[in-house]
Write a protein that holds these residues in place. Structure first.
Motif, PDB file in Angstrom:
ATOM      1  N   PHE A  15       0.830  -1.199   0.000  1.00  8.95           N
ATOM      2  CA  PHE A  15       0.000   0.000   0.000  1.00  8.95           C
ATOM      3  C   PHE A  15       0.870   1.256   0.000  1.00  8.95           C
ATOM      4  N   THR A  17       0.854   4.480   1.465  1.00 11.08           N
ATOM      5  CA  THR A  17       0.130   5.150   2.545  1.00 11.08           C
ATOM      6  C   THR A  17      -0.014   6.650   2.304  1.00 11.08           C
ATOM      7  N   ILE A  20      -3.023   6.995   0.151  1.00 11.72           N
ATOM      8  CA  ILE A  20      -4.239   6.739   0.929  1.00 11.72           C
ATOM      9  C   ILE A  20      -4.613   7.966   1.746  1.00 11.72           C
ATOM     10  N   TYR A  23      -6.043  10.566  -0.618  1.00 14.01           N
ATOM     11  CA  TYR A  23      -7.419  10.268  -0.992  1.00 14.01           C
ATOM     12  C   TYR A  23      -8.387  10.528   0.169  1.00 14.01           C
ATOM     13  N   MET A  37      -5.565   4.640  10.010  1.00 17.28           N
ATOM     14  CA  MET A  37      -5.311   4.061   8.692  1.00 17.28           C
ATOM     15  C   MET A  37      -4.749   2.653   8.824  1.00 17.28           C
ATOM     16  N   ALA A 119     -10.665   5.454   0.812  1.00 20.94           N
ATOM     17  CA  ALA A 119      -9.350   5.891   0.335  1.00 20.94           C
ATOM     18  C   ALA A 119      -8.458   4.699  -0.018  1.00 20.94           C
ATOM     19  N   ILE A 120      -8.524   3.652   0.782  1.00 17.34           N
ATOM     20  CA  ILE A 120      -7.749   2.440   0.493  1.00 17.34           C
ATOM     21  C   ILE A 120      -8.202   1.848  -0.840  1.00 17.34           C
ATOM     22  N   GLU A 123      -6.821   3.924  -3.749  1.00 16.83           N
ATOM     23  CA  GLU A 123      -5.388   3.672  -3.976  1.00 16.83           C
ATOM     24  C   GLU A 123      -5.158   2.310  -4.614  1.00 16.83           C
TER      25      GLU A 123
END
Length: 210
Positions: A15, A17, A20, A23, A37, A119-120, A123
């Motif tokens: 990921f 971050t 994220i 976003y 998060m 958001a995750i 991404e």
């Protein structure tokens, strides 16, 4: 390339971050946001499925009328994007339904967590599309071709209604479990359909490469 519908599954890089947080609309660093998060990232472990289905088509253009091989459409913006192209790769990508379930769950009990799951998802689907795009670029490069930036229904003047033709052409429900409702919304929601133009290596958007 193959003219039939092909499918691929992916294992994506870690990921991003920073993306994220971007976003999620978080600027700067905050231990509280980072902890929230990370909690959400931990909850997605083993729940995301990265899948793509795709197909190549020859295309023809006449002014802004484009015969995409699976449908005809009128779009100045897509015509500009595909200038110099003789074929496209049409694709659909999804990260699976579990993120939608997490978003729905936490929308009721923790809106801040729901925001981070959104958001995750943003991404992850961008990472999946970028990964697929790079692979297509490397594949066509061997044949002296280059890819154009991907272009999705709803971008510029390309009608969202083209989604119906895309879903028929790719058989998205059967191939990757991606469906389209009467309002042209996709499920899972963290999904993308797009067109990638393929053009000659010596020509890009009608100009010689230097």
């Amino acid at each position: 390339m193959n003219s039939t519908v092909l499918t691929k599954k992916y294992i994506l890089p870690s990921f991003d971050t920073r993306e994220i947080l971007r976003y999620a609309g978080v600027s700067g660093s905050s231990p509280d946001f980072s902890e929230l998060m990370q909690s959400c990232l931990d909850e997605t472990d083993g729940k995301l499925l990265y899948r793509v289905c795709y197909r190549e088509f020859g295309i023809k253009t006449d002014a802004n009328i484009i015969d995409l091989g699976f449908a005809k459409t009128e779009s100045d913006d897509l015509a500009k994007n595909l200038q110099g192209c003789e074929s496209i790769v049409l694709f659909a990508a999804t990260v699976g339904i579990e993120l939608d379930r997490l978003i729905a769950k936490y929308s009721r009990i923790s809106p801040s967590k729901a925001l981070f799951f959104q958001a995750i998802g943003a991404e992850r689907i961008e990472c999946l599309c970028d990964t697929f795009n790079r692979e297509i670029g490397e594949l066509v490069s061997a044949a002296g071709k280059v890819t154009k930036p991907r272009f999705s229904p709803g971008y510029g003047d390309l009608p969202l209604s083209l989604q119906k033709d895309i879903f028929r052409a790719l058989d998205c429900p059967r191939k990757i479990g991606l469906t389209l409702n009467g309002s042209l919304l996709m499920s899972p929601s963290k999904s993308v359909t797009a067109i990638i133009g393929i053009g000659d290596k010596n020509t890009y958007c009608g100009k010689e490469l230097t």
